[in-house]
Design a protein around this motif. Sequence first.
Motif, PDB file in Angstrom:
ATOM      1  N   LEU A 197      68.324  -2.286 -43.695  1.00 28.68           N
ATOM      2  CA  LEU A 197      67.262  -1.291 -43.872  1.00 28.68           C
ATOM      3  C   LEU A 197      66.113  -1.545 -42.905  1.00 28.68           C
ATOM      4  O   LEU A 197      65.663  -0.643 -42.202  1.00 28.68           O
ATOM      5  CB  LEU A 197      66.741  -1.306 -45.304  1.00 28.68           C
ATOM      6  N   VAL A 198      65.649  -2.787 -42.847  1.00 27.83           N
ATOM      7  CA  VAL A 198      64.519  -3.136 -41.981  1.00 27.83           C
ATOM      8  C   VAL A 198      64.891  -2.929 -40.514  1.00 27.83           C
ATOM      9  O   VAL A 198      64.112  -2.359 -39.748  1.00 27.83           O
ATOM     10  CB  VAL A 198      64.042  -4.579 -42.244  1.00 27.83           C
ATOM     11  N   SER A 199      66.074  -3.356 -40.145  1.00 25.51           N
ATOM     12  CA  SER A 199      66.537  -3.187 -38.766  1.00 25.51           C
ATOM     13  C   SER A 199      66.589  -1.700 -38.398  1.00 25.51           C
ATOM     14  O   SER A 199      66.121  -1.300 -37.327  1.00 25.51           O
ATOM     15  CB  SER A 199      67.916  -3.819 -38.608  1.00 25.51           C
ATOM     16  N   PHE A 200      67.150  -0.893 -39.274  1.00 25.83           N
ATOM     17  CA  PHE A 200      67.221   0.547 -39.055  1.00 25.83           C
ATOM     18  C   PHE A 200      65.821   1.138 -38.894  1.00 25.83           C
ATOM     19  O   PHE A 200      65.555   1.896 -37.966  1.00 25.83           O
ATOM     20  CB  PHE A 200      67.936   1.215 -40.236  1.00 25.83           C
ATOM     21  N   PHE A 201      64.916   0.765 -39.791  1.00 24.77           N
ATOM     22  CA  PHE A 201      63.550   1.294 -39.756  1.00 24.77           C
ATOM     23  C   PHE A 201      62.847   0.905 -38.459  1.00 24.77           C
ATOM     24  O   PHE A 201      62.183   1.729 -37.828  1.00 24.77           O
ATOM     25  CB  PHE A 201      62.764   0.789 -40.969  1.00 24.77           C
ATOM     26  N   ILE A 202      62.995  -0.340 -38.049  1.00 28.45           N
ATOM     27  CA  ILE A 202      62.334  -0.816 -36.829  1.00 28.45           C
ATOM     28  C   ILE A 202      62.860  -0.072 -35.605  1.00 28.45           C
ATOM     29  O   ILE A 202      62.098   0.374 -34.751  1.00 28.45           O
ATOM     30  CB  ILE A 202      62.504  -2.350 -36.682  1.00 28.45           C
ATOM     31  N   LYS A 203      64.182   0.100 -35.535  1.00 30.12           N
ATOM     32  CA  LYS A 203      64.787   0.777 -34.387  1.00 30.12           C
ATOM     33  C   LYS A 203      64.405   2.259 -34.326  1.00 30.12           C
ATOM     34  O   LYS A 203      64.104   2.789 -33.260  1.00 30.12           O
ATOM     35  CB  LYS A 203      66.308   0.652 -34.439  1.00 30.12           C
ATOM     36  N   LYS A 204      64.422   2.927 -35.461  1.00 30.47           N
ATOM     37  CA  LYS A 204      64.192   4.373 -35.487  1.00 30.47           C
ATOM     38  C   LYS A 204      62.710   4.749 -35.399  1.00 30.47           C
ATOM     39  O   LYS A 204      62.376   5.870 -35.071  1.00 30.47           O
ATOM     40  CB  LYS A 204      64.783   4.995 -36.758  1.00 30.47           C
ATOM     41  N   ASP A 208      60.258   2.761 -33.749  1.00 34.22           N
ATOM     42  CA  ASP A 208      59.587   2.101 -32.644  1.00 34.22           C
ATOM     43  C   ASP A 208      58.432   1.210 -33.118  1.00 34.22           C
ATOM     44  O   ASP A 208      57.284   1.343 -32.683  1.00 34.22           O
ATOM     45  CB  ASP A 208      59.083   3.144 -31.631  1.00 34.22           C
ATOM     46  N   VAL A 209      58.753   0.311 -34.045  1.00 37.70           N
ATOM     47  CA  VAL A 209      57.756  -0.604 -34.596  1.00 37.70           C
ATOM     48  C   VAL A 209      57.424  -1.665 -33.559  1.00 37.70           C
ATOM     49  O   VAL A 209      58.314  -2.226 -32.916  1.00 37.70           O
ATOM     50  CB  VAL A 209      58.279  -1.252 -35.902  1.00 37.70           C
ATOM     51  N   LYS A 210      56.143  -1.947 -33.401  1.00 32.86           N
ATOM     52  CA  LYS A 210      55.687  -2.924 -32.409  1.00 32.86           C
ATOM     53  C   LYS A 210      55.893  -4.342 -32.929  1.00 32.86           C
ATOM     54  O   LYS A 210      55.797  -4.601 -34.130  1.00 32.86           O
ATOM     55  CB  LYS A 210      54.201  -2.711 -32.114  1.00 32.86           C
ATOM     56  N   LEU A 211      56.145  -5.256 -32.015  1.00 29.29           N
ATOM     57  CA  LEU A 211      56.316  -6.660 -32.359  1.00 29.29           C
ATOM     58  C   LEU A 211      55.074  -7.199 -33.060  1.00 29.29           C
ATOM     59  O   LEU A 211      55.175  -7.973 -34.012  1.00 29.29           O
ATOM     60  CB  LEU A 211      56.633  -7.475 -31.105  1.00 29.29           C
ATOM     61  N   SER A 212      53.900  -6.789 -32.631  1.00 27.64           N
ATOM     62  CA  SER A 212      52.658  -7.252 -33.265  1.00 27.64           C
ATOM     63  C   SER A 212      52.586  -6.825 -34.742  1.00 27.64           C
ATOM     64  O   SER A 212      52.082  -7.562 -35.583  1.00 27.64           O
ATOM     65  CB  SER A 212      51.435  -6.738 -32.501  1.00 27.64           C
TER      66      SER A 212
END
Length: 117
Positions: free
Chosen positions: A93-100, A102-106
């Motif tokens: 879920l988290v991986s999907f959310f981050i990829k879709k 464009d969540v920043k590393l910060s």
Amino acid sequence: MKQLTKAEEEIMHVLWLLESANVKEVILQIPEPKPAYNTVSTIIRILETKGFVSHKQEGKFHYYFPILKKEEYSNSSLNKLVENYFEGSFNELVSFFIKKNDVKLSDIEALLKEIKK
């Protein structure tokens, strides 16, 4: 836990916000186009039957209040989402959310710091 329909969820969000309200007060919180009084009243009675809401009577008015906390419903809904769409894996879920999204590393680092507290 039973899932809510979109209309039921909208009413629950109002009741979670107000903590206690009669039908007219609920309608005032709903954006335009406002549903009919009878529609909101029926949905609230359905929520009461499902065990999400209860009421107390004051004079001629019924004041409805949520029995289920928003956090409990949110947690149950999120768990069901993870089970149904991400094979039970929160990491998926988290991986999907981050990829879709464009969540920043910060943002991720700030989240990790918050979790460690």
